[in-house]
Design an enzyme around this catalytic site. Structure first.
Site, PDB file in Angstrom:
ATOM      1  CB  CYS A   1      12.457   9.592   9.108  1.00 50.02           C
ATOM      2  SG  CYS A   1      12.902   8.504   8.509  1.00 50.02           S
TER       3      CYS A   1
ATOM      4  CE  LYS B   1      -2.099   3.256   1.722  1.00 47.82           C
ATOM      5  NZ  LYS B   1      -1.537   4.853   1.762  1.00 47.82           N
TER       6      LYS B   1
ATOM      7  CD  GLU C   1       9.179  13.510  11.958  1.00 46.18           C
ATOM      8  OE1 GLU C   1       8.010  12.878  11.645  1.00 46.18           O
ATOM      9  OE2 GLU C   1      10.137  12.983  10.943  1.00 46.18           O
TER      10      GLU C   1
ATOM     11  CD  GLU D   1      12.188   3.461  10.505  1.00 46.99           C
ATOM     12  OE1 GLU D   1      12.999   4.013  11.314  1.00 46.99           O
ATOM     13  OE2 GLU D   1      13.466   2.200  10.604  1.00 46.99           O
TER      14      GLU D   1
END
Ligand code: UN1
Length: 500
Positions: free
Chosen positions: A290, A181, A390, A256
């Site tokens: 990331c 996906k 973040e 992750e």
């Protein structure tokens, strides 16, 4: 257009060994983030019914694939690597058009997929188990690896080719079947990836591609009882929800997630090198990795000079369409990403001093895309929101420290722990950094981005849940360890009893 070319401009799912329309007939648009009037195509907005069909097919695919010898599975992956290499330029252009980063970067993205393929192919001839002495005579004891079943892989937009390969190649070489996906922002690259796997000789039902949104397709994968393995890359919030549901269903879940990565610069460092490093780490991929550098920790003695050089260089970075070879920094992925960056930069004015950038870039052609100026915020206090949350955009918070111990403390006080970097010529500091910085990866004299495909990738704290992508460790994630004892003594030997 990838995905079977069923109808021009219309992408397809790959389910049941064929390119198919979504069962409910709904589609979403895929547009170029650098120029919103460029409609790349429409792709299936699938739902739980499509996932159900994919699980049925992947179950059949698993039965075929698990009995294919691992070296032969590796051969398929090697051919996929060859095809990626052959089509590198074409795939890079497809990825740049839908994701926005520059061609230099999407070429790197495809190369990471090629590297992952060749490493995975070689693992088809290893997948080591262990043979160890038994405590009893005339008895063998050994462990070996077995595939697990159907793996649901949920991938992000920022590495449209590399991250699907990080997950799919090891899963496949280990003998599992896969339902992919991809992020709804990058369906074209994922479709080409699946075409390549098929062309490489993967039996069709071993791979399923289900396009759509997280709340619809992703959620259905995570909740499905016949998908024992989920691998997800994305936000920590979504990862938490996946782990909760997966936990109730006893699934194996690899997460992750976010990062708030710092580059630390000591006064003895090569400052030119540190400057090149932070510009690449913070503004490469428009800060949408990331692993991106979102904090710069400068020793107080060098702050003044370093920041003025940084501002001068960052201000010269050229924003634009990633297809243009002159472009240094592409657009953000979509309007939600742009609005998030704008909110954080509003906050930056109260939490520090915005010394570079700070605005949406709207000049000329840029008005048609999601561009934001590379932004540097100075004088940010440890604990400020812009220094701990973040942002996933081109926003760098600069902080100072008085000694290395303080830099370590600042680095470690955020909830994330993916990557860190230290610039120094002092070997003691370099090794202390590797040991004391609470991140899954530490770079010495290199930026926080740029992990290589054959080493384990992942982070601590809210960045991950203990698993790793890449390297040798991911092969543990995608296999079940089985143990066999073979007693050829011809008599009953009772372990722990007859030998003592
Ligand atoms: C990511 O940002 O999700 O180390 C992956 C790097 C790349 C991978 C980044 N090789 O920056």
């Amino acid at each position: 257009m990838g995905g079977g070319e069923a109808r021009r401009g219309v992408g397809a799912n790959f389910i049941g060994g064929a390119w198919v329309e979504p069962l409910a007939g709904r589609y979403f648009e895929n547009r170029n983030p650098a120029r919103r009037d460029d409609l790349i195509g429409v792709w299936p907005r699938s739902d739980a019914a499509d996932v159900e069909a994919a699980v049925e097919s992947a179950g059949r695919g698993f039965e075929i694939w698990r009995s294919t010898p691992a070296p032969a599975r590796g051969d398929v992956i090697r051919r996929a690597g060859d095809l990626l290499a052959k089509r590198k330029e074409e795939i890079a252009a497809i990825a740049t058009r839908e994701m926005g980063k520059t061609l230099v970067e999407t070429r790197g993205d495809v190369q990471e997929g090629i590297d992952t393929a060749y490493y995975a192919a070689s693992e088809g001839r290893r997948l080591f188990g262990r043979t160890v002495p038994s405590e009893l005579p005339n008895k063998w004891a050994m462990s070996f690896r077995r595939p697990i079943g159907v793996c649901g892989l949920i991938t992000p937009f920022n590495f449209p080719l590399a991250i699907p390969t990080w997950k799919a190649f090891p899963a496949l070489v280990c003998g599992n079947s896969v339902i992919l996906k991809p992020a709804e922002d990058v369906p074209h690259t994922a479709s080409v990836f699946v075409e390549i796997l098929l062309e490489a000789g993967l039996p069709p039902e071993v791979i399923q591609l289900v396009h759509g949104f997280g709340e619809e397709v992703g959620a259905a994968l995570v909740a499905h009882p016949r998908i024992p393995v989920i691998s997800f890359t994305g936000s920590s919030e979504t990862g938490r929800a996946i782990a909760e549901i997966g936990g109730r269903l006893y699934k194996r879940v690899s997460l992750e997630m976010g990062g708030k990565n710092a580059q630390i610069v000591l006064p003895d460092a090569r400052l030119d090198l540190a400057l090149d490093g932070v510009l690449w780490g913070a503004f490469g991929t428009t800060g949408q990795r990331c692993t991106a550098t979102s904090r710069l920790l400068l020793h107080e003695d060098i702050e003044e000079e370093f920041v003025s050089r940084l501002v001068e260089r960052a201000g010269r970075l050229r924003l634009g369409d990633g297809m243009n070879p002159q472009t240094d920094v592409g657009p953000l992925i979509n309007s939600a990403a742009l609005e998030k960056v704008e909110r954080y930069v509003d906050l930056a004015h109260t939490e520090g001093e915005v010394v570079c950038g700070g605005r949406r870039a709207c000049d000329g052609e840029l008005a048609h895309g999601f561009f934001f100026e590379p932004t540097v915020v100075r004088g940010v206090a440890a604990g400020a929101r812009i220094a701990t949350e973040e942002i996933f955009g081109p926003v760098l918070s600069v902080m100072t420290f008085a000694d290395f111990a303080e830099a370590v403390r600042i680095n470690n006080e955020v909830r994330y722990g993916l990557s860190s970097s230290v610039y120094t010529r002092d070997a003691e500091i370099a090794f202390r950094a590797a040991n004391e910085l609470e991140t899954g990866i530490t770079y010495v004299n290199a930026p926080t981005i740029g992990a290589e495909a054959h080493l384990p990738f992942g982070g601590l704290k809210d960045t991950g849940n203990g698993h790793r992508e890449g390297g040798w460790e991911v092969y543990d994630f995608y296999t079940e360890t089985k143990v066999a004892y073979v007693d050829y003594s011809g008599r009953l030997q009772r372990a722990q009893i007859d030998n003592y």
